[in-house]
Write an enzyme that holds these catalytic residues in place. Structure first.
Site, PDB file in Angstrom:
ATOM      1  N   ASP A   1       0.102  -2.843   2.194  1.00  0.00           N
ATOM      2  CA  ASP A   1      -1.114  -2.440   1.505  1.00  0.00           C
ATOM      3  C   ASP A   1      -2.247  -3.406   1.834  1.00  0.00           C
ATOM      4  OD1 ASP A   1      -0.124  -0.237   0.254  1.00  0.00           O
ATOM      5  OD2 ASP A   1       0.202  -1.188  -1.688  1.00  0.00           O
TER       6      ASP A   1
ATOM      7  N   LYS B   1      -5.176   1.187   1.016  1.00  0.00           N
ATOM      8  CA  LYS B   1      -5.909   2.115   0.162  1.00  0.00           C
ATOM      9  C   LYS B   1      -7.242   1.468  -0.180  1.00  0.00           C
ATOM     10  CE  LYS B   1      -1.956   4.365  -2.100  1.00  0.00           C
ATOM     11  NZ  LYS B   1      -0.835   3.572  -1.600  1.00  0.00           N
TER      12      LYS B   1
END
Length: 410
Positions: free
Chosen positions: A200, A222
């Site tokens: 991530d 993200k």
């Protein structure tokens, strides 16, 4: 050149122009170290991974969204050539040679004038390991030596760890709040043994630069309100690589089960019979306030703290938070993912009884070199966020504990 070993040297790049050609996985892995070195980085690439794009959005690098052009390396001190175009790589390498710019090539190390060593860090020391000959270079062996030295320095033995047989499967690793030193020992060891890392954006990105070259890094970043890899696609990637017999690490920021959708991934793996090891991580809800000098509890001030997701506003029908009840609590309220909703949140808390003078602290990029703290009250926080241009990721702390520690730096 092949008859002589490389000459090891440490480059001092602070304030000096570094040009990176290509915005893909290689750049994503190498840029954090260049940023940490204080280099003036110019990325030349028509496209970039989400994590590299986030570095540009944060002002850590300058991104020129175009292909390489002759002259790009003229004023550079160092160049990293990592495009997917062999002709562009060859042309850029030739330009670097003409201008006497040290140049690393990701596609053909033998044609480069510099090599990137396997590096690690321990107690203020950087360990860099290079093979002595161009022919027969073995990056895995080099990385293993690096790992042995780093591990030895950390435990005081300087002895390489015993060989561990890697078991195919998935390790769901909480990477902590951002500082690479705050990942758990177990998490770091599993990361070092991985074949595939699915990372991530909020994970400790500096650790990716320490991975051996053969490790596949999949960007599952993200970016808030930007492009992202759908959760289903992440689940499928975990399953696909584990079924191929690989050791997979899912590297997440903070703790996997604190607003991290970690259980969704565990459930998806369980449905197809893939073993999953969960390695808890240090949650930003506690560690980031602590790094900014704010205790979430303090004797005589707060006997409880509540962690809330602020990704939807209080008046949003999707919200599962009982905001009126939270307003009646006297302890600490910690809000994650709530920067753009803090105005509505503050209004709701005040409307249901919380004093408008309640102290508020926003800690942006907590535990990293870019950490900053902005203070306000419930009455002023919305305007303060706009005036100070506070950006996510930021942890918001509401309550009297904000004023307990030393005065924040001006």
């Amino acid at each position: 050149m092949a008859e002589h070993p490389a000459y090891p040297v440490g480059l001092r790049l602070s304030g000096r122009r570094v040009v990176v050609l290509g915005g893909g996985q290689v750049a994503q892995r190498r840029l954090p170290a260049l940023i940490a070195a204080g280099a003036d980085i110019v990325l030349v690439s028509p496209e970039a991974t989400p994590s590299v794009e986030a570095m540009a959005d944060a002002g850590e690098i300058t991104w020129e969204r175009r292909p390489y052009a002759d002259g790009d390396l003229a004023a550079a001190w160092y160049a990293l050539i990592a495009t997917s175009d062999p002709e562009a790589n060859t042309a850029a390498s030739a330009e670097a040679e003409r201008h006497r710019v040290w140049c690393v090539r990701s596609d053909d190390a033998d044609l480069a004038t510099a090599w990137t060593p396997a590096t690690g860090h321990s107690e203020g020391v950087t360990i860099a390991v290079l093979t002595t000959e161009a022919k027969g270079r073995d990056p895995r062996h080099t990385a293993a030596i690096r790992d042995a030295v780093v591990e030895g320095l950390r435990d005081g033995t300087l002895v390489a760890p015993h060989h561990r047989t890697r078991t195919p499967g998935v390790a769901l690793v909480g990477g902590g709040p951002g500082d690479p030193d705050l990942i758990t020992v177990r998490g770091r060891r599993l990361l070092a043994e991985a074949d595939v890392v699915i990372a991530d954006r909020l994970g400790p990105r500096d650790l990716l630069a320490e991975l051996p070259p053969h490790v596949e890094v999949i960007d599952a970043a993200k970016i808030p309100y930007g492009r992202y890899m759908a959760q289903e696609a992440i689940n499928n990637a975990l399953i696909e690589h584990a079924k191929q017999g690989k050791s997979v690490v899912r590297l997440k920021g903070g703790d996997p089960f604190v607003f991290g959708r970690g259980m969704e991934e565990v459930q998806a793996l369980a449905e197809v019979g893939i073993p999953c090891t969960v390695v808890p991580g240090i949650s930003s809800s506690i560690s980031v306030p602590g790094a900014a000098g704010i205790p979430v509890t303090h004797r005589g001030v707060a006997h409880e703290f509540t962690v809330v997701s602020g990704h939807v506003a209080p008046d949003d029908e999707r919200s599962l938070v009982d905001w009126p009840s939270l307003a009646k609590l006297t302890g600490t309220l910690v809000i994650l993912m709530g920067v753009d909703k803090i105005g509505k949140i503050a209004e709701t808390l005040v409307a249901h009884g919380r004093s408008p003078e309640t102290p508020v602290a926003l800690v942006q990029e907590g535990t990293t070199a870019a950490q900053r703290r902005v203070d306000a009250t419930l009455a002023t926080v919305a305007e303060t966020v706009r005036a100070e241009d506070v950006k996510p990721p930021a942890v918001i702390v509401i309550g009297e504990v904000v004023n307990v520690g030393p005065e924040p730096a001006a």
